[in-house]
Write a protein that holds these residues in place. Structure first.
Motif, PDB file in Angstrom:
ATOM      1  N   THR A   1     -25.129   8.336  19.171  1.00 22.87           N
ATOM      2  CA  THR A   1     -26.501   8.063  18.720  1.00 22.87           C
ATOM      3  C   THR A   1     -27.520   8.792  19.597  1.00 22.87           C
ATOM      4  O   THR A   1     -28.531   9.309  19.099  1.00 22.87           O
ATOM      5  CB  THR A   1     -26.770   6.544  18.752  1.00 22.87           C
ATOM      6  OG1 THR A   1     -25.820   5.896  17.901  1.00 22.87           O
ATOM      7  CG2 THR A   1     -28.166   6.231  18.276  1.00 22.87           C
TER       8      THR A   1
ATOM      9  N   SER B   1     -27.594  12.318  18.434  1.00 26.72           N
ATOM     10  CA  SER B   1     -28.326  12.385  17.151  1.00 26.72           C
ATOM     11  C   SER B   1     -29.822  12.286  17.382  1.00 26.72           C
ATOM     12  O   SER B   1     -30.619  12.976  16.726  1.00 26.72           O
ATOM     13  CB  SER B   1     -27.887  11.235  16.228  1.00 26.72           C
ATOM     14  OG  SER B   1     -26.533  11.321  15.907  1.00 26.72           O
TER      15      SER B   1
ATOM     16  N   GLY C   1     -31.961  15.235  16.014  1.00 25.22           N
ATOM     17  CA  GLY C   1     -32.782  14.793  14.882  1.00 25.22           C
ATOM     18  C   GLY C   1     -34.235  14.601  15.265  1.00 25.22           C
ATOM     19  O   GLY C   1     -35.139  14.890  14.470  1.00 25.22           O
TER      20      GLY C   1
ATOM     21  N   GLY D   1     -22.498  12.519  16.819  1.00 26.76           N
ATOM     22  CA  GLY D   1     -23.900  12.909  17.004  1.00 26.76           C
ATOM     23  C   GLY D   1     -24.366  13.870  15.934  1.00 26.76           C
ATOM     24  O   GLY D   1     -25.467  13.729  15.385  1.00 26.76           O
TER      25      GLY D   1
ATOM     26  N   GLN E   1     -22.926  14.376  12.898  1.00 22.33           N
ATOM     27  CA  GLN E   1     -22.809  13.771  11.567  1.00 22.33           C
ATOM     28  C   GLN E   1     -24.026  12.915  11.214  1.00 22.33           C
ATOM     29  O   GLN E   1     -24.467  12.888  10.068  1.00 22.33           O
ATOM     30  CB  GLN E   1     -21.540  12.897  11.526  1.00 22.33           C
ATOM     31  CG  GLN E   1     -21.266  12.223  10.193  1.00 22.33           C
ATOM     32  CD  GLN E   1     -20.611  13.155   9.193  1.00 22.33           C
ATOM     33  OE1 GLN E   1     -19.911  14.077   9.594  1.00 22.33           O
ATOM     34  NE2 GLN E   1     -20.816  12.933   7.906  1.00 22.33           N
ATOM     35  N   HIS E   2     -24.587  12.217  12.205  1.00 23.46           N
ATOM     36  CA  HIS E   2     -25.646  11.250  11.916  1.00 23.46           C
ATOM     37  C   HIS E   2     -27.040  11.728  12.325  1.00 23.46           C
ATOM     38  O   HIS E   2     -27.978  10.931  12.344  1.00 23.46           O
ATOM     39  CB  HIS E   2     -25.312   9.921  12.601  1.00 23.46           C
ATOM     40  CG  HIS E   2     -23.985   9.364  12.176  1.00 23.46           C
ATOM     41  ND1 HIS E   2     -23.017   8.957  13.069  1.00 23.46           N
ATOM     42  CD2 HIS E   2     -23.445   9.203  10.940  1.00 23.46           C
ATOM     43  CE1 HIS E   2     -21.964   8.552  12.405  1.00 23.46           C
ATOM     44  NE2 HIS E   2     -22.192   8.685  11.110  1.00 23.46           N
ATOM     45  N   THR E   3     -27.149  13.008  12.664  1.00 20.82           N
ATOM     46  CA  THR E   3     -28.464  13.562  13.002  1.00 20.82           C
ATOM     47  C   THR E   3     -29.478  13.365  11.876  1.00 20.82           C
ATOM     48  O   THR E   3     -30.648  13.050  12.111  1.00 20.82           O
ATOM     49  CB  THR E   3     -28.320  15.066  13.304  1.00 20.82           C
ATOM     50  OG1 THR E   3     -27.650  15.211  14.558  1.00 20.82           O
ATOM     51  CG2 THR E   3     -29.666  15.752  13.396  1.00 20.82           C
TER      52      THR E   3
ATOM     53  N   THR F   1     -28.515   4.317  12.963  1.00 19.47           N
ATOM     54  CA  THR F   1     -27.566   5.360  13.355  1.00 19.47           C
ATOM     55  C   THR F   1     -26.435   4.771  14.197  1.00 19.47           C
ATOM     56  O   THR F   1     -25.259   5.111  14.008  1.00 19.47           O
ATOM     57  CB  THR F   1     -28.298   6.459  14.166  1.00 19.47           C
ATOM     58  OG1 THR F   1     -29.334   7.007  13.360  1.00 19.47           O
ATOM     59  CG2 THR F   1     -27.346   7.567  14.569  1.00 19.47           C
TER      60      THR F   1
END
Length: 568
Positions: free
Chosen positions: A76, A79, A83, A157, A159-161, A213
């Protein structure tokens, strides 16, 4: 008088239809979750925390819990870094080609986690076809660096950005330009404006994105399964999978406790997200609606190059590695003109019965779920807008739970609910129907929310006029509601199809021989050493995902605001 009687009769029909669909939706989406928590916290119809505590104190459980928290937490944080940078730059500055940038950033989120893991393993390690082709492969015997906690954190990290990006960008775009102009007039500049004005206003959005996330990373199965199991590094979802796959339903009570543990953490994260989003709405009341657009000046080109380089690294490079692996005759052979081969594609797509069966199963399940959910959600969303009931409000507040909960938790809940149907000897466990019902529960919110958003923007005058002249319920649904909400319903159906078509986490615990899905086939092919065929099937799914996303993107200008998640 006759018009009044017709109006009253129509209202009663709407009430009966709302009750019928609402009860069906509650049973479909919330009953499995309730069944899971009852199983995890009771014994003999009474609360019993003894067994719960006994399972929690096992060394394997504590180790898996620690691994889950570490990988989800650090993933997370990664991300948040990627992100957050993208969100601030895209939402607040005058970057060019923002639409293309956002579309490319969304693709990693839409690609299933097991394909993300498979693609990254193809550009690292001594057997990498991509590195061998470039002459950069490490010597044989060198370890695969991704089979480690660091590898899991890196891919979680990436994948969930997109989740952090979407949540934070929504908060940033709500900041009115007048607020920043007022700060400038007061003498604030540069970093001070960001730190003292922009960041405090977006903090609720940021915390909401971090919470959801973390929950998503905690329940991720595909990446820890493909990178952690070979390294002997178990997280809670992979521990549940290994226990259930090795010992069957005899350990159902134990895995129910583990699933309950993940579910409790997930619900805490969801509640935190809801709280943060409610705080965001309070802060930004009164804005003028003009979005910020800070000129970057001479720094714009270098920043654009940096952002597109990140996109190339997290998207293009892994996909190139996956494609290269699918085009060689055997895993580890360098890709050259004399080694170029489509045998892996031909074998996987046209000769392997299990692959063909998986395509049929995934296609049928996805199409069936999208069609049935459209038929349920369209009248339900419309009737819930017209008739505000207490059950409707409760259902609306809890609807996101089956989608937000980790897939492995929902799978265990479905097994508990459907392994023995009440008052019969029939079981759905081991059949394709349990996967289908699980898909309906999991993707209900994906279909319902776009339709609900669209219907809230419609003027009710047309429907009320039709009702006033005596048009029956079914005719108003057919002639008014369906045509007006059809674009949103179609977009929702495509999103359901897209996410269900390559789903793995739910079906990994529910499949049996003959009911394999594409996600399961890719996982099993890679696990059995058939990496070339796994890459060919994975590339096929990537092409399908990108085509469907392009269709949604091309039609997004005709859709109401809020229907397409990556559109502003």
């Amino acid at each position: 008088m006759s018009s009044l009687a017709a109006y009253s009769s129509s209202s009663r029909s709407e009430g009966r239809l709302l009750s019928l669909i609402l009860v069906l939706a509650v049973v479909l989406t919330l009953a499995p979750v309730v069944r899971l928590f009852v199983e995890g916290l009771t014994a003999g119809d009474q609360l019993n925390f003894g067994f719960f505590a006994e399972v929690l104190q096992k060394p394997a459980t504590l180790s898996a819990l620690k691994h889950s928290l570490v990988t989800a937490g650090l993933g997370t944080a990664l991300s948040l870094l990627i992100g957050g940078c993208f969100a601030f730059l895209v939402a607040l500055t005058d970057l060019r080609r923002k639409g293309a940038l956002v579309f490319c950033l969304m693709i990693p989120m839409m690609i299933p986690p097991q394909i993300t893991a498979l693609s990254w393993t193809q550009i690292m390690g001594p057997s990498s076809v991509f590195l061998k082709t470039l002459g950069l492969a490490p010597p044989l015997g060198a370890p695969q660096p991704l089979y480690s906690p660091a590898g899991i954190i890196l891919l979680l990290g990436i994948q969930h950005t997109s989740i952090i990006f979407l949540t934070l960008r929504a908060g940033l775009r709500a900041i009115p330009q007048d607020v920043v102009e007022a700060a400038r007039v007061s003498g604030a500049k540069g970093f001070r404006i960001w730190a003292q004005v922009v960041l405090p206003l977006t903090l609720p959005s940021l915390l909401a994105g971090v919470a959801i996330t973390f929950v998503t990373a905690l329940g991720n199965f595909g990446i820890p399964a493909m990178l952690g199991i070979p390294a002997g590094y178990a997280t809670l979802p992979t521990l549940i999978y290994q226990r259930l796959a090795g010992m069957g339903t005899t350990v159902l009570a134990e895995v129910a406790v583990l699933a309950t543990l993940i579910g409790v953490v997930a619900i805490a994260g969801i509640l935190l997200q809801r709280f943060c989003q409610s705080r965001q709405r309070v802060h930004l009341v009164g804005g003028s609606g003009r979005a910020l657009s800070i000129p970057l000046g001479k720094a714009r080109l270098p920043i654009e190059i940096a952002l597109w380089s990140v996109i190339a690294t997290i998207l293009v490079l892994p996909m190139a590695g996956l494609l290269a692996t699918s085009l060689v005759p055997a895993y580890g052979v360098p890709l050259r003109l004399d080694t170029l081969s489509f045998e892996g594609w031909h074998e996987a797509l046209f000769r392997q019965p299990v692959t063909q069966r998986a395509f049929v199963n995934s296609f049928g399940l996805s199409l069936g779920a999208a069609a049935l959910l459209m038929a349920l959600c369209l009248p339900l969303a419309w009737l819930m807008e017209r008739h505000k009931t207490r059950l409707g409000r409760v259902f609306d507040s809890l609807l996101d739970l089956p989608y937000a909960l980790p897939g492995v938790v929902l799978a265990i809940a479905m097994i508990l609910l459907l392994i023995n149907l009440p008052f019969t000897d029939v079981t759905l466990y081991g059949t394709i129907w349990i996967i289908f019902i699980a898909y309906l529960a999991r993707f209900f919110a994906v279909m319902f929310r776009p339709v609900q958003s669209s219907l809230r923007q419609l003027d009710p005058a047309m429907d009320e006029a039709a009702q006033a002249v005596g048009a029956p319920l079914w005719r108003r649904l057919r002639d008014i509601i369906l045509p007006l909400s059809a674009p949103s319903a179609a977009a929702g159906a495509i999103l359901v199809f897209l996410t269900a078509f390559n789903e793995l986490t739910v079906s990994a615990l529910l499949w049996s021989s003959g009911t394999e899905t594409l996600g399961v086939v890719i996982f099993n092919l890679d696990d059995s050493g058939e990496t070339v065929m796994a890459s060919a099937v994975a590339m096929t799914i990537v092409f399908v995902v990108m085509i469907l996303m392009a269709v949604i993107q091309a039609t997004s200008r005709h859709l109401p605001k809020g229907v397409v998640p990556w559109q502003s």
